[in-house]
Design an enzyme around this catalytic site. Structure first.
Site, PDB file in Angstrom:
ATOM      1  N   ASP A 169      32.113 -28.361  52.806  1.00 42.46           N
ATOM      2  CA  ASP A 169      31.860 -26.961  53.153  1.00 42.46           C
ATOM      3  C   ASP A 169      31.233 -26.851  54.534  1.00 42.46           C
ATOM      4  O   ASP A 169      31.548 -25.945  55.302  1.00 42.46           O
ATOM      5  CB  ASP A 169      30.938 -26.310  52.113  1.00 42.46           C
ATOM      6  N   ASP A 206      25.621 -28.614  56.527  1.00 42.24           N
ATOM      7  CA  ASP A 206      25.525 -29.749  55.616  1.00 42.24           C
ATOM      8  C   ASP A 206      26.562 -30.802  55.977  1.00 42.24           C
ATOM      9  O   ASP A 206      27.620 -30.488  56.517  1.00 42.24           O
ATOM     10  CB  ASP A 206      25.793 -29.292  54.166  1.00 42.24           C
ATOM     11  N   GLU A 226      23.408 -23.237  58.368  1.00 36.19           N
ATOM     12  CA  GLU A 226      24.134 -22.809  57.169  1.00 36.19           C
ATOM     13  C   GLU A 226      23.149 -22.584  56.021  1.00 36.19           C
ATOM     14  O   GLU A 226      22.389 -23.465  55.656  1.00 36.19           O
ATOM     15  CB  GLU A 226      25.123 -23.920  56.795  1.00 36.19           C
ATOM     16  N   ASP A 278      28.815 -32.154  54.427  1.00 37.04           N
ATOM     17  CA  ASP A 278      29.850 -32.208  53.389  1.00 37.04           C
ATOM     18  C   ASP A 278      31.050 -31.347  53.786  1.00 37.04           C
ATOM     19  O   ASP A 278      31.122 -30.836  54.907  1.00 37.04           O
ATOM     20  CB  ASP A 278      29.274 -31.749  52.038  1.00 37.04           C
TER      21      ASP A 278
END
Ligand code: 1YM
Length: 635
Positions: free
Chosen positions: A504, A500, A427, A502
């Protein structure tokens, strides 16, 4: 219902085959298993008899109670099981059907046993596998009673009173000697199936009560509209493209056919099929009859009205966005396939085809506005299919025949051996940059993805295949896509999603898994998809550096330090790690943590996807944020 009870039954119709010892010796052979599924199967054996009575036209109400002691009581208002003497056995008909294996009468005056079918072994099997069974028959203004223990009668059938009603009440308690895993009935399992039976058999009232709870739970189902209401339920949160559900019903060669369908604005097909109330997961001839008729009728209509300019629709064009249920009742169904859930009878193909064609054609004629919308919807799918085909051809040419045109962003590895090669799908460009520098270029390729991958669910396939990120991924993997996918051609046998840690990141992971699930499923089936787990923290004390992948681990590391002088860095994204750190924590095969994605995981991702972003879900991002915990949890 109070109906004439001495019409159709003739005791000599009962076939006498075997005793019940066989059932207790090998219960699995009769009910599939002695686990929870087998336990619940007992209920369906009894309920099936009530459903048959209702389908024969003599009952319209069936009540299922889960009693406090985990016994079950099923009541119907049919004619009552006959109690007259059987010629050969000199036993009452009731006793015979309860104590003799495979004893069944001719149902409903020349009709046939409709309900059940896969096992369809009857009440005697339930009796054999129950600690006790009690039957009360209301018939001829009399109440008859008989009790059994582990399949054996306790006493002859006796009349215990008078009644002005008719019907059958069967109670049983599953035997703890047989069901070793569990004796507990699951309300949701029973409730779900009872609701389904109500949809499949219109006009029959089905009630389920859980009496084990302090406050009884009662659900009542009665659908006069049957399958039509089932489709309305399935499509309730979708925008439909025509108001009324299209319904076809009829009988051909003793096969009863019911079809209900409605198009919605989604790109998915929901097709459910049933034979004698049993779900046919693997499809079969009845589904074939439906499919070919639908394609044929819509093509004919388009042609006749000069709506289809160039080519005919293919099946998939006319099924996009369709919710449909096909339910047939067949006197002698033949089940095939791996799980015996595929219908084999060829007469079912023609029966469905004839009944459905005729009524669909009439609908098309009588509803020109709706018909035009359906044709337009099919044309859109057709265009999308053609665009996707072009895109596939493009990617095929690029990736397989001409490896010089691999996507520009791909930093390929030196190895050309798929067995040892792996590709990291990363990403963001900055993380991609670190990964390119940190990797072992002998066997590790890096494909950075810019921004969000296209939402596969919300987009028609032509859009999906025009998306540059998707195209880059397809050509990097090199094995094509969809029907053309060829697992032999994969360029890497490890495809590692690195996002990541997180919300997203979880979103992108869900998007990618959904894409793989829908368009490159063999990658998942062959265990080639992985998710990399980057660390959440770096704990450094002097020269010593340790990484933690969750909070617990971080606390552990800190507790084990023999100094107070340490520093904790929380990584917010992969981009914050330098190339060495990325290698040390997430890419070095010796230490990295990879989670292999199983089909169930991908199915869950697909499901989450549909749930979160299916239709009209408002501001998508907020919704995902709210629900991200599930995405993180489930993948
Ligand atoms: C709670 C379970 O078993 N109901 C039921 C069963 C039968 C009849 C009516 C019935 C069938 C016929 C004639 C017929 C059965 N009868 C037989 C057999 N509910 C439940 N309700 N009269 C009544 O098929 O002709 C088997 S099941 F064999 F005795 F006829």
């Amino acid at each position: 219902m109070n109906k004439d009870t001495n019409t159709t039954y003739d005791a000599s119709n009962i076939d006498v085959l075997e005793g019940l010892e066989a059932v207790r010796k090998r219960p699995g052979m009769y009910i599939g298993s002695t686990g929870s599924t087998g336990l619940h199967h007992l209920v369906w054996e009894i309920v099936d008899n009530s459903i048959d009575e209702a389908l024969a036209g003599y009952a319209n109400k069936i009540v299922v109670n889960i009693n406090q002691d985990n016994s079950i009581t099923v009541t119907d208002n049919g004619r009552g099981i006959p109690v007259d003497k059987h010629e050969k056995t000199q036993k009452s008909a009731l006793e015979t059907i309860m104590t003799v294996l495979h004893a069944g009468g001719k149902f409903g005056g020349g009709g046939y046993k409709v309900s059940g079918g896969l096992h369809g072994v009857g009440a005697s099997v339930v009796n054999a596998l129950s600690e006790w069974t009690k039957v009360e028959v209301h018939r001829n203004n009399q109440i008859y009673f008989q009790e059994y223990k582990r399949g054996d009668i306790v006493a002859d059938v006796v009349a215990i009173g008078s009644t002005d009603k008719s019907g059958t009440i069967v109670s049983f308690k599953p035997d703890s000697e047989i069901f070793l895993d569990t004796l507990e009935f699951d309300f949701l399992t029973l409730d779900t199936r009872i609701k389904e039976l109500a949809y499949l058999n219109k006009g029959i009232e089905l009630i389920i009560t859980d009496k084990r709870l302090e406050e009884e739970k009662v659900n009542r189902y009665l659908y006069e509209g049957g399958l039509k209401e089932y489709i309305e339920f399935i499509n309730q949160n979708k925008k439909h493209i025509h108001q009324d559900v299209i319904v076809a019903e009829g009988e051909k060669n003793y096969i009863m056919v019911e079809v209900a369908m409605q198009y919605n604005e989604s790109y998915n097909t929901k097709l459910l099929s049933f034979v004698n109330n049993i779900k046919t997961h693997e499809g079969g001839t009845h589904e074939e009859g439906f499919r070919s008729s639908l394609t044929r009728a819509l093509n004919a209509y388009a042609k006749k009205n000069n709506l289809n300019k160039n080519e005919s629709f293919m099946g998939e064009d006319v099924r996009e966005g369709l919710a449909v249920i096909i339910s047939i009742k067949h006197p002698d169904p033949q089940f095939e396939g791996q799980t015996k859930s595929k219908l084999g009878n060829s007469d079912a193909r023609s029966a469905v085809s004839e009944v459905f064609s005729e009524q669909l054609e009439r609908f098309l004629l009588e509803n020109p506005k709706e018909s035009r919308k359906i044709i337009e919807k099919s044309q859109m799918s057709q265009r999308a299919r053609n665009a996707a085909k072009k895109a596939r051809e493009m990617t095929r040419k690029k990736s397989v025949l001409d490896s010089t045109s691999l996507p520009g962003k791909l930093a390929d590895c030196a190895s050309k051996d798929p067995d040892i090669s792996e590709v990291y799908i990363v990403e963001g460009d900055s993380a991609g940059g670190s990964a390119k520098q940190g990797r072992d270029r002998h066997f590790q390729a890096i494909l950075p993805l810019r921004g969000k991958v296209i939402n596969v669910e919300k987009s028609s396939i032509d859009k999906v295949f025009q998306n540059t990120e998707i195209l880059a991924m397809i050509s990097a993997i090199g094995a094509g896509v969809g029907a053309d996918f060829n697992i032999e051609k994969v360029r890497y046998k490890k495809i590692i999603i690195m996002t990541d840690a997180d919300v997203d990141g979880a979103h992108i992971r869900t998007l990618l898994l959904t894409f793989f699930y829908r368009h490159m499923k063999p990658l998942i089936e062959n265990d080639m998809i992985y998710v990399a787990q980057p660390p959440l923290y770096k704990v450094s004390a002097g020269r010593k550096i340790e990484y933690a992948y969750d909070d617990n681990q971080k606390d552990q590391i800190v507790a084990n330090l023999n100094t107070n002088r340490y520093n904790i860095q929380r990584y917010k994204g992969l981009g914050e790690m330098n190339p060495d750190q990325l290698w040390d924590t997430t890419m070095d095969p010796e230490v990295r943590i990879l989670e292999q994605i199983k089909l169930e995981d991908a199915m869950k991702a697909d499901f989450i996807f549909e749930a979160l972003m299916g239709e009209e879900t408002g501001p998508r991002k907020d919704f995902i944020r709210e629900n991200a915990k599930y995405a993180e949890l489930d993948i």
